[in-house]
Motif scaffolding. Structure first.
Motif, PDB file in Angstrom:
ATOM      1  N   UNK A 119      15.324 -69.906  -2.275  1.00 14.86           N
ATOM      2  CA  UNK A 119      16.258 -70.020  -2.789  1.00 14.86           C
ATOM      3  C   UNK A 119      16.961 -68.119  -3.140  1.00 14.86           C
ATOM      4  N   UNK A 120      15.634 -67.880  -2.586  1.00 11.13           N
ATOM      5  CA  UNK A 120      16.114 -66.542  -3.004  1.00 11.13           C
ATOM      6  C   UNK A 120      16.408 -65.416  -1.860  1.00 11.13           C
ATOM      7  N   UNK A 121      17.819 -64.628  -2.411  1.00 11.27           N
ATOM      8  CA  UNK A 121      18.499 -63.721  -1.579  1.00 11.27           C
ATOM      9  C   UNK A 121      18.878 -62.259  -2.318  1.00 11.27           C
ATOM     10  N   UNK A 122      19.979 -61.245  -1.750  1.00 12.10           N
ATOM     11  CA  UNK A 122      19.950 -60.323  -2.269  1.00 12.10           C
ATOM     12  C   UNK A 122      21.637 -60.930  -3.322  1.00 12.10           C
ATOM     13  N   UNK A 123      22.424 -61.703  -2.423  1.00 10.49           N
ATOM     14  CA  UNK A 123      23.427 -62.387  -3.319  1.00 10.49           C
ATOM     15  C   UNK A 123      23.447 -62.681  -4.601  1.00 10.49           C
ATOM     16  N   UNK A 124      21.995 -63.265  -4.774  1.00 11.33           N
ATOM     17  CA  UNK A 124      22.137 -64.292  -5.702  1.00 11.33           C
ATOM     18  C   UNK A 124      22.123 -62.881  -6.864  1.00 11.33           C
ATOM     19  N   UNK A 125      21.011 -62.231  -7.096  1.00 11.13           N
ATOM     20  CA  UNK A 125      20.725 -61.418  -7.176  1.00 11.13           C
ATOM     21  C   UNK A 125      22.028 -60.127  -7.586  1.00 11.13           C
ATOM     22  N   UNK A 126      22.525 -59.839  -7.109  1.00 13.87           N
ATOM     23  CA  UNK A 126      23.627 -59.112  -7.197  1.00 13.87           C
ATOM     24  C   UNK A 126      24.496 -60.184  -8.010  1.00 13.87           C
ATOM     25  N   UNK A 127      24.727 -61.078  -7.695  1.00 14.69           N
ATOM     26  CA  UNK A 127      24.921 -62.261  -9.047  1.00 14.69           C
ATOM     27  C   UNK A 127      25.149 -62.433 -10.285  1.00 14.69           C
ATOM     28  N   UNK A 128      24.350 -62.452 -11.187  1.00 10.32           N
ATOM     29  CA  UNK A 128      23.706 -62.517 -11.910  1.00 10.32           C
ATOM     30  C   UNK A 128      23.721 -60.970 -12.598  1.00 10.32           C
ATOM     31  N   UNK A 129      23.177 -59.544 -11.839  1.00 14.63           N
ATOM     32  CA  UNK A 129      23.571 -58.592 -12.295  1.00 14.63           C
ATOM     33  C   UNK A 129      25.119 -58.169 -12.918  1.00 14.63           C
ATOM     34  N   UNK A 130      25.274 -58.579 -11.301  1.00 15.29           N
ATOM     35  CA  UNK A 130      27.373 -58.236 -12.289  1.00 15.29           C
ATOM     36  C   UNK A 130      27.889 -58.891 -12.961  1.00 15.29           C
ATOM     37  N   UNK A 131      27.324 -60.136 -12.682  1.00 18.63           N
ATOM     38  CA  UNK A 131      28.090 -61.198 -14.245  1.00 18.63           C
ATOM     39  C   UNK A 131      27.675 -60.547 -15.444  1.00 18.63           C
ATOM     40  N   UNK A 132      26.815 -59.934 -15.993  1.00 13.79           N
ATOM     41  CA  UNK A 132      25.999 -58.979 -16.855  1.00 13.79           C
ATOM     42  C   UNK A 132      26.218 -58.423 -17.451  1.00 13.79           C
ATOM     43  N   UNK A 133      27.142 -57.313 -16.501  1.00 12.21           N
ATOM     44  CA  UNK A 133      27.860 -56.382 -16.988  1.00 12.21           C
ATOM     45  C   UNK A 133      29.531 -55.794 -16.525  1.00 12.21           C
ATOM     46  N   UNK A 134      29.746 -56.565 -15.525  1.00 12.22           N
ATOM     47  CA  UNK A 134      31.400 -57.003 -15.876  1.00 12.22           C
ATOM     48  C   UNK A 134      31.651 -58.290 -16.314  1.00 12.22           C
ATOM     49  N   UNK A 135      32.995 -57.236 -16.379  1.00 14.84           N
ATOM     50  CA  UNK A 135      34.294 -58.949 -16.883  1.00 14.84           C
ATOM     51  C   UNK A 135      35.401 -58.823 -17.130  1.00 14.84           C
TER      52      UNK A 135
END
Length: 202
Positions: A119-135
């Motif tokens: 389940x590891x990939x770049x997009x999963x980490x990017x999504x987690x960070x983006x959703x935590x920072x941006x609204x």
């Protein structure tokens, strides 16, 4: 200093578990928002708190993200206040630089999936960070201000614990984050060998 490097690597490997987490929750320490042109990149101070058998281990650093291109994590040696470990994750590969022992490893994204779960990939980490920072708002994007905490559930087979990522002083960097090249004097090694050698230190 070898112990510092061992801790840094251990924290990073645990942080990679967030790729395969079933649930992740981000909360802001304050309700402040600032309008931004896009959600393409950000820079933030980072504090990682990792549960251990007897106490929690905390390491400070920074994290930068450039959407669809780069996630860059720098972990700082507590006493020396200098970078101990640099991690760069792209959609295609990961670079890990151990500045204490002057070694580095490069692994393709397919190897990351083989080592740490499919389940590891770049997009999963990017999504987690983006959703935590941006609204997203009706008129564009807002970026959270204050502290943003991301709680990642961990399970060691016996008990449930949490890895805590705390972001603060979140900004849009004046320049795009860029990848670094390992110094020519550093020794290149395999990722698994690098991690195993550091974990074997006392």
């Amino acid at each position: 200093m070898k112990q510092i490097s061992k801790i840094a690597i251990g924290i990073f490997i645990l942080s990679l578990c967030l790729y395969s987490c079933k649930t992740t929750k981000g909360t802001a320490g304050s309700t402040g928002m600032v309008s931004v042109v896009s959600a393409d990149m950000f820079s933030s101070r980072l504090k990682l708190t990792v549960p251990q058998e007897k106490k929690k281990q905390t390491l400070n650093g920074t994290v930068k993200m450039l959407r669809d291109e780069l996630i860059q994590i720098s972990l700082v040696a507590p006493v020396l206040r200098t970078e101990a470990v640099r991690i760069e994750v792209t959609p295609h590969e990961m670079l890990l630089i151990d500045r204490i022992n002057k070694k580095y490893a490069i692994t393709p994204a397919t190897d990351l999936q083989r080592i740490l779960g499919n389940q590891m990939d770049y997009r999963r980490l990017q999504t987690i960070l983006s959703e935590a920072v941006f609204v997203e708002s009706r008129v564009g994007w807002n970026m959270k201000q204050g502290n943003v905490e991301i709680a990642i559930p961990l399970h060691d087979g016996v008990r449930q614990q949490q890895l805590l990522m705390e972001l603060n002083k979140i900004t849009v960097p004046a320049q795009r984050p860029v990848r670094v090249n390992p110094p020519s004097r550093y020794e290149k090694t395999e990722l698994t060998e690098l991690v195993e050698s550091i974990e074997g230190l006392e």
